[in-house]
Design a protein around this motif. Structure first.
Motif, PDB file in Angstrom:
ATOM      1  N   ASN A   1       0.696  -1.256   0.010  1.00 45.02           N
ATOM      2  CA  ASN A   1      -0.044  -0.147   0.052  1.00 45.02           C
ATOM      3  C   ASN A   1       0.919   1.188  -0.038  1.00 45.02           C
ATOM      4  O   ASN A   1       0.499   2.230  -0.874  1.00 45.02           O
ATOM      5  CB  ASN A   1      -0.757   0.023   1.129  1.00 45.02           C
TER       6      ASN A   1
ATOM      7  N   ASN B   1      -9.754  -1.112   1.949  1.00 44.06           N
ATOM      8  CA  ASN B   1      -9.553  -1.619   3.458  1.00 44.06           C
ATOM      9  C   ASN B   1     -10.895  -1.752   4.057  1.00 44.06           C
ATOM     10  O   ASN B   1     -11.066  -2.610   4.928  1.00 44.06           O
ATOM     11  CB  ASN B   1      -8.563  -0.814   4.097  1.00 44.06           C
ATOM     12  N   TYR B   2     -11.836  -0.825   3.864  1.00 39.27           N
ATOM     13  CA  TYR B   2     -13.272  -0.841   4.412  1.00 39.27           C
ATOM     14  C   TYR B   2     -14.089  -2.135   3.783  1.00 39.27           C
ATOM     15  O   TYR B   2     -14.532  -2.691   4.464  1.00 39.27           O
ATOM     16  CB  TYR B   2     -13.981   0.364   4.203  1.00 39.27           C
TER      17      TYR B   2
ATOM     18  N   ILE C   1     -13.119  -5.029   2.588  1.00 39.00           N
ATOM     19  CA  ILE C   1     -12.526  -6.025   3.145  1.00 39.00           C
ATOM     20  C   ILE C   1     -12.584  -6.226   4.736  1.00 39.00           C
ATOM     21  O   ILE C   1     -11.761  -7.044   5.433  1.00 39.00           O
ATOM     22  CB  ILE C   1     -10.925  -6.446   2.685  1.00 39.00           C
ATOM     23  N   LYS C   2     -13.064  -5.161   5.315  1.00 42.27           N
ATOM     24  CA  LYS C   2     -13.188  -5.140   6.760  1.00 42.27           C
ATOM     25  C   LYS C   2     -11.603  -4.996   7.619  1.00 42.27           C
ATOM     26  O   LYS C   2     -11.852  -5.333   8.522  1.00 42.27           O
ATOM     27  CB  LYS C   2     -14.137  -6.085   7.276  1.00 42.27           C
ATOM     28  N   ASN C   3     -10.743  -4.536   6.996  1.00 41.76           N
ATOM     29  CA  ASN C   3      -9.537  -4.109   7.816  1.00 41.76           C
ATOM     30  C   ASN C   3      -9.579  -2.607   8.191  1.00 41.76           C
ATOM     31  O   ASN C   3      -8.886  -1.948   7.738  1.00 41.76           O
ATOM     32  CB  ASN C   3      -8.443  -4.325   6.661  1.00 41.76           C
TER      33      ASN C   3
ATOM     34  N   GLU D   1      -8.667  -1.526  11.146  1.00 42.16           N
ATOM     35  CA  GLU D   1      -7.688  -0.644  11.604  1.00 42.16           C
ATOM     36  C   GLU D   1      -6.506  -0.289  10.577  1.00 42.16           C
ATOM     37  O   GLU D   1      -5.979   0.822  10.937  1.00 42.16           O
ATOM     38  CB  GLU D   1      -6.901  -2.201  12.390  1.00 42.16           C
ATOM     39  N   THR D   2      -6.179  -0.777   9.688  1.00 40.48           N
ATOM     40  CA  THR D   2      -5.579  -0.065   8.600  1.00 40.48           C
ATOM     41  C   THR D   2      -6.022   1.218   8.071  1.00 40.48           C
ATOM     42  O   THR D   2      -5.690   2.110   7.769  1.00 40.48           O
ATOM     43  CB  THR D   2      -5.152  -1.169   7.458  1.00 40.48           C
TER      44      THR D   2
END
Length: 507
Positions: free
Chosen positions: A3, A292-293, A295-297, A299-300
């Motif tokens: 990224n 990132n949202y 894939i439900k990540n 924190e990142t």
């Protein structure tokens, strides 16, 4: 590609594009203003702003297409991406037809009956209106293609195509200077022609690089329903933003005349050039926040929102402070004739955008979540009140600079709305955002302003003094940002970002 590497590569491509555009814009703005004169330049700014009000339709669609395609890239569904693209092209076509009909009926009447234009320039103003309308429709039809490029993070495409665009605009400045015809009409016609050419280039690029941009005449009710559920509320938010920006431009024409429009047009051009450095950075970061949202990540995603808000603010600050400190000198060497109020308008506009830069990552997170009803309603109320307040102010005959003060005040209300919605929609820690972003940003900015005020680093009287003062201000601010505004982890992140940029250039 990581990224960080991808963001670095895309950012440097976009910065190359923007520096090129900015340098050409500085030259062409000087030539255009000198060729047209303050009144004709103000007429074009007022009419262009009025036509831009119709972007109430296009802006919401641009947000929707970019959001839905970026989400599907995160999922890797090529067929769904093609369906979304084809559907958006069809919707944009019908929107374009609607805009033309409304503009030809309502717009022509308003231009001739209400806007403040010298009698001898009304016929040319109508020609400018038609050219501006064609330009607007062309850009409207380009929205799905540009959204695909951004969603795929192919920012180098913008850089390459911008080389052609700036060459064409340089040619425009040359032709305008030597043209024996009405210069305002020539300027509007040539800008329209350039828009058509650039639109064709983007279309050809997308056709050969992205399989999903192969248009198919298809309707899938479920996709249309989902997109319009999103567009419906985005339409309200985009509408009030247009009302605040371009509606206020029309109010300034009605109450103050085209000379004030010329000053605002110049200030908006300067602001666009400066803010684009933040916008380009955010254009590189936004797809990562959205993916990132998807894939439900979270924190990142939260880390990207917090860091990009801070970095965006500091990028803007490094440019805003030296510009504001020597704005009168800059205008003096840049423009042949400086319209009244221009210096004050630029300073207020830059400060407004500086604080607005904190909002962009928050908004990207909200749009990624997709359920934007209550945010758009709150935004609509805030900006509608902003418009009414400006109308009352101008009607009362108060100084026109207060328009920008009111805009800044209401933008703080919008920022509070964004913070609340960010916590609610994607669980952003407001305490973390306050400690890691707001406190260091405001402290560094206030400290920077205090140093510039105390030291003799403003109101330069010659070129060498201006260059020296600006370099000193940038050096001081860079030190403040690195050693006070950022923590150890962020300094390490910046170091990696720089090395990745260098590596991207070598490749």
């Amino acid at each position: 590609m990581s990224n960080t590497s991808r963001i670095a590569k895309n950012t440097i491509a976009l910065y190359f594009r923007q520096i090129l555009i900015m340098l050409v814009s500085l030259y062409t703005s000087r030539v255009v203003l000198a060729s047209l004169g303050v009144v004709d330049y103000g007429i074009y700014s007022a009419i262009g702003g009025f036509v831009a009000m119709f972007s109430i339709m296009s802006g919401s669609m641009a947000v929707a297409v970019s959001r839905f395609i970026t989400i599907e890239i995160g999922y890797g569904d090529k067929n769904k991406m093609q369906l979304i693209f084809s559907t958006s092209v069809i919707i944009q076509f019908f929107m374009a037809v609607s805009v033309v009909v409304i503009a030809e009926v309502v717009g022509v009447w308003f231009l001739n009956a209400k806007m403040v234009i010298p009698a001898q320039r009304v016929s040319v103003a109508n020609f400018v209106f038609q050219c501006s309308l064609v330009t607007f429709v062309v850009n409207l039809l380009s929205v799905p293609y540009n959204a695909v490029i951004i969603a795929h993070e192919k920012m180098s495409a913008f850089a390459y195509i911008s080389i052609l665009e700036v060459i064409l605009k340089l040619g425009l400045a040359f032709l305008l200077n030597i043209s024996p015809f009405d210069k305002l009409a020539v300027y509007a016609a040539l800008l329209c022609l350039i828009a058509v050419m650039i639109r064709l280039v983007y279309g050809i690029y997308c056709k050969f690089n992205f399989s999903e941009t192969k248009f198919k005449f298809v309707f899938e009710i479920r996709i249309i329903k989902n997109m319009f559920a999103f567009i419906g509320w985005a339409f309200i938010g985009n509408g009030v933003v247009v009302l605040k920006d371009q509606g206020i431009n029309v109010l300034m024409n009605l109450f103050c005349g085209p000379i004030v429009n010329a000053a605002r047009g110049i200030s908006m051009q300067v602001n666009a050039a400066v803010y684009s450095f933040v916008q380009n950075f955010m254009t590189a970061v936004n797809p990562q926040i959205t993916k990132n949202y998807a894939i439900k990540n979270l924190e990142t995603m939260h880390s990207l929102v917090i860091r990009s808000a801070k970095f965006g603010f500091f990028i803007m600050m490094l440019l805003v402070v030296p510009l504001c400190a020597n704005i009168n000198y800059i205008l003096g060497i840049w423009l042949v004739e400086v319209p009244a109020h221009t210096a004050n308008f630029i300073v207020f506009m830059l400060v407004y955008s500086l604080f607005g830069s904190l909002s962009q990552p928050l908004l990207t997170g909200i749009l990624a979540e997709g359920k934007i009803k209550w945010y758009e309603i709150a935004l609509g109320i805030a900006y509608s009140m902003n418009f009414v307040a400006v109308y009352v102010l101008l009607k009362a005959g108060l100084i026109v600079e207060l328009v920008f003060v009111i805009n800044i005040i209401f933008d703080f209300f919008v920022f509070a709305i964004l913070l609340y919605q960010s916590k609610k929609k994607y669980s952003l820690s407001l305490q973390m955002f306050f400690i890691k972003t707001l406190v260091p940003c405001f402290f560094v900015f206030l400290l920077s302003c205090l140093i510039v005020f105390i030291l003799p680093l403003k109101n330069a009287e010659n070129l060498w003094r201006f260059i020296l003062d600006s370099l000193i201000i940038v050096a001081i601010n860079s030190a403040l940002v690195l050693f006070i505004g950022m923590n150890k982890g962020e300094r390490f992140y910046i170091k990696n970002l720089v090395f990745n940029k260098i590596g991207g250039v070598r490749k």
